[in-house]
Design an enzyme around this catalytic site. Structure first.
Site, PDB file in Angstrom:
ATOM      1  N   GLU A  48       0.872  -1.163   0.000  1.00 39.56           N
ATOM      2  CA  GLU A  48       0.000   0.000   0.000  1.00 39.56           C
ATOM      3  C   GLU A  48       0.918   1.224   0.000  1.00 39.56           C
ATOM      4  OE1 GLU A  48      -2.799   0.347   3.249  1.00 39.56           O
ATOM      5  OE2 GLU A  48      -3.433   2.316   2.520  1.00 39.56           O
ATOM      6  N   ARG A 273       5.715 -12.892   9.371  1.00 45.17           N
ATOM      7  CA  ARG A 273       6.380 -11.646   9.031  1.00 45.17           C
ATOM      8  C   ARG A 273       7.718 -11.563   9.743  1.00 45.17           C
ATOM      9  NH1 ARG A 273       2.810  -7.664   9.060  1.00 45.17           N
ATOM     10  NH2 ARG A 273       4.176  -5.969   9.612  1.00 45.17           N
ATOM     11  N   LYS A 283       4.746   0.585   9.470  1.00 47.05           N
ATOM     12  CA  LYS A 283       4.754   1.883   8.803  1.00 47.05           C
ATOM     13  C   LYS A 283       4.162   2.967   9.699  1.00 47.05           C
ATOM     14  CE  LYS A 283       3.190   0.103   4.899  1.00 47.05           C
ATOM     15  NZ  LYS A 283       2.654  -0.048   3.543  1.00 47.05           N
TER      16      LYS A 283
END
Ligand code: ATP
Ligand code: MG
Length: 579
Positions: A48, A273, A283
């Site tokens: 994104e 992850r 982020k």
């Protein structure tokens, strides 16, 4: 969560075994055998564009692009740009730069979820017509409150049984901009008692009068991530949709959408992850650090962003090797930062030229070296790479050595310079300290007087006498001034979330993560060093020319990573038997 450390037995990259395989490769090999996707392998990296990429994304990039390459397939770059409020063209551009820099190429396959807005809208109408979606007038809070919990079912919306005609009419008017933000949503009609909360009539569209970085003001309804993601994969005919574990319980919803629409179904595979010690990989937090000016920007060399590592002096190869070495699994863990640092050392050890730089200069006068004389001594550029050749370093009567390489009262095992003691100057001569000059006021050592032995030119004594220490140096008049920036971990604790109650991860920010040394001296061969170029400063570590702040005549170096010391310490600690 266990902290994982480099494990010799697991170190597959240094041996001549085939490149590592893991459960995702096993799944693909099985699919290729059964012909599930007719032998096609097509992956994608779907960021994104709401921030800069971090090292966690590098793991996903290496996995997606690497897997495609391994099986002769393709990998798309797709921007999942469904949230106009947080997204920006700056991020779109930085993401492309970072993926390319890591060494990957999407050829002509760069896509945007926003390219599919019209198709997604038509599919939404299709669901409405099939009685599988409805316009709901509950507010966001009300939707949340009626969702139920893991143990209690949710409550059906009073708008759930609107007619197809009414739903179509309202949805079209939502698109036409007749309603304010948040007034209505489009929801899938699934099951408010479903054990998986994602299946309890999830919102598909929300009203948001916001400008999108690509579609401008064309839309005032925006699709939720879950409504866009699976269908985007389907449109691109992705075979293996690789994503992180938190999407595991979204998979039933993606499958439901695809089944209702009757379109091509990719296979979703989840992996754990990346988490790293002494840093944060989110982020949202990285944006916070930038906005609060805790760091100088996204590319601050202390940031775990790809551009931060790049500016710090990391190589794409070292990051790719790191990603390969940590492997891919289904289990959450934390990787020790030292593993990444070791990857960089391994890479730069092979290719970074060695140079001499003095970070904390102490002046040395060679009493018996003629005033005004200089000579050029031959120095090896890289003992690991004979092809790197040699260079000349100038020697003269006035030198600088590292302040730390002299002790007036040397402790046991200190083999460097001390009064009356002889050491070797790298590539030069043996010198012996004959006098120490101190500041009469502070008692600080300000200058050393030494003698040199002309017979030891190049570093060996013809009479066979030995010295225990070799130290680096530069000529006072030939060397160049430089600023050197030393970095430490951005956070004080391996787990930045380890904080007292009422505090957050920012309480663990390391106040000494940056140390700027303004009075360093580097050998003259560095005078024209190009921005971004990397060197080993002998005995100190790997450094690179700062790509933003360094100018000819005002050199700035970043320490990328110190030499093995810290690593050796860690290894030693590991070998100690556990109590
Ligand atoms: P963040 O949690 O940092 O905000 P994100 O998952 O929201 O990251 P996206 O832009 O959606 O960021 O991520 C793009 C891809 O990178 C996704 O497929 C995501 O699963 C993957 N990814 C993100 N963070 C990590 C990580 N730490 N380790 C491995 N893959 C990651
Ligand atoms: Mg995400």
């Amino acid at each position: 969560m266990e902290t994982r450390r480099p494990d010799k037995a697991n170190d597959r990259t240094s041996k001549e075994t085939p490149s590592p395989s893991h459960f995702i490769h096993a799944i693909i090999e099985e699919d290729n055998k059964t012909g599930k996707f007719s032998g096609r392998v097509h992956t994608r990296f779907p960021p994104e564009p709401n921030g800069y990429l971090h090292i966690g994304h590098a793991k996903s990039i290496c996995l997606n692009f690497g897997t495609a390459a391994r099986y002769g397939g393709k990998c798309n770059l797709r921007f999942d740009d469904t949230n106009p409020v947080k997204e920006d063209i700056e991020y779109v551009e930085s993401i492309q730069e970072d993926v390319r820099w890591l060494g990957f190429d999407w050829d002509d396959r760069m896509y945007y979820a926003s390219d599919y807005f019209e198709q997604l809208y038509r599919w939404a109408e299709q669901l409405i017509k099939a009685g599988k979606a409805y316009v709901c007038d509950l507010s966001a809070d009300e939707v949340r409150e009626t969702r139920g919990t893991l143990t209690a079912p949710g409550k059906e919306s009073p708008y759930r049984n609107r007619s197809v005609e009414e739903n179509l009419d309202l949805f079209r008017r939502m698109r036409a901009g007749e309603f304010p933000d948040g007034a209505r949503t489009l929801r899938a009609k699934i099951d408010m008692a479903h054990p998986n909360l994602n299946m309890r009539d999830p919102v598909m569209y929300r009203i948001l009068h916001a400008e999108h970085h690509r579609t401008g003001n064309q839309w005032c309804i925006y699709s939720m991530y879950d409504w866009a993601h699976g269908q985007s994969d389907s449109i691109e005919r992705i075979t293996h949709s690789i994503c992180t574990l938190e999407f595991e319980n979204h998979q039933p919803l993606y499958d439901w959408y695809i089944q209702q629409l009757g379109i091509y179904a990719p296979q979703q595979i989840e992996f754990a992850r990346l988490n790293l010690t002494y840093t944060v990989l989110s982020k949202r937090r990285l944006i916070q650090l930038v906005q609060e000016k805790q760091v100088s920007g996204w590319d601050d060399p202390r940031m775990p962003t790809i551009c931060g590592f790049r500016r710090r002096g990391y190589t794409p190869e070292s990051i790719r090797n790191f990603c390969e070495r940590i492997g891919v699994s289904k289990y959450d863990g934390v990787i020790d930062m030292s593993w990444l640092e070791e990857s960089l050392r391994e890479d730069l050890n092979k290719r970074a030229p060695r140079v001499m730089a003095v970070l904390y200069p102490l002046k040395v006068v060679i009493d018996n070296y003629p005033e005004g004389q200089t000579e050029a001594l031959e120095a090896v550029n890289n003992p690991e790479d004979p092809a790197a050749g040699t260079r000349k370093v100038p020697f003269a009567r006035l030198l600088y050595i590292e302040r730390d390489d002299f002790r007036e009262e040397p402790p046991k095992d200190f083999f460097r310079l001390a009064p009356g003691r002889e050491v070797r100057l790298r590539w030069a001569y043996f010198i012996k300290c004959v006098n120490v000059v101190k500041d009469p006021k502070t008692g600080e050592v300000v200058e050393l007087h030494c003698t040199y032995d002309p017979a030891t030119r190049g570093g060996n004594a013809p009479d066979g006498r030995k010295v225990k220490g070799t130290i680096h140096w530069v000529s006072a008049s030939h060397s160049r001034p430089a600023e050197v920036r030393l970095y430490d971990h951005l956070f004080l604790k391996p787990d930045p979330d380890d904080v007292p109650e009422g505090k957050d991860y920012r309480a663990n920010l390391n106040p000494n993560s940056l140390l700027v040394l303004k009075n360093c001296r580097v050998e003259p061969s560095l005078a024209a060093a190009a921005p971004g170029s990397r060197f080993q400063f002998e005995r100190q570590g790997y450094f690179c020319v700062d790509s933003k702040d360094s100018k000819p005549g005002a050199l700035v170096f970043n320490r990328s990573v110190a030499l093995r010391d810290t690593w050796a310490k860690i290894e030693k600690a590991q070998q100690k038997p556990k109590k």
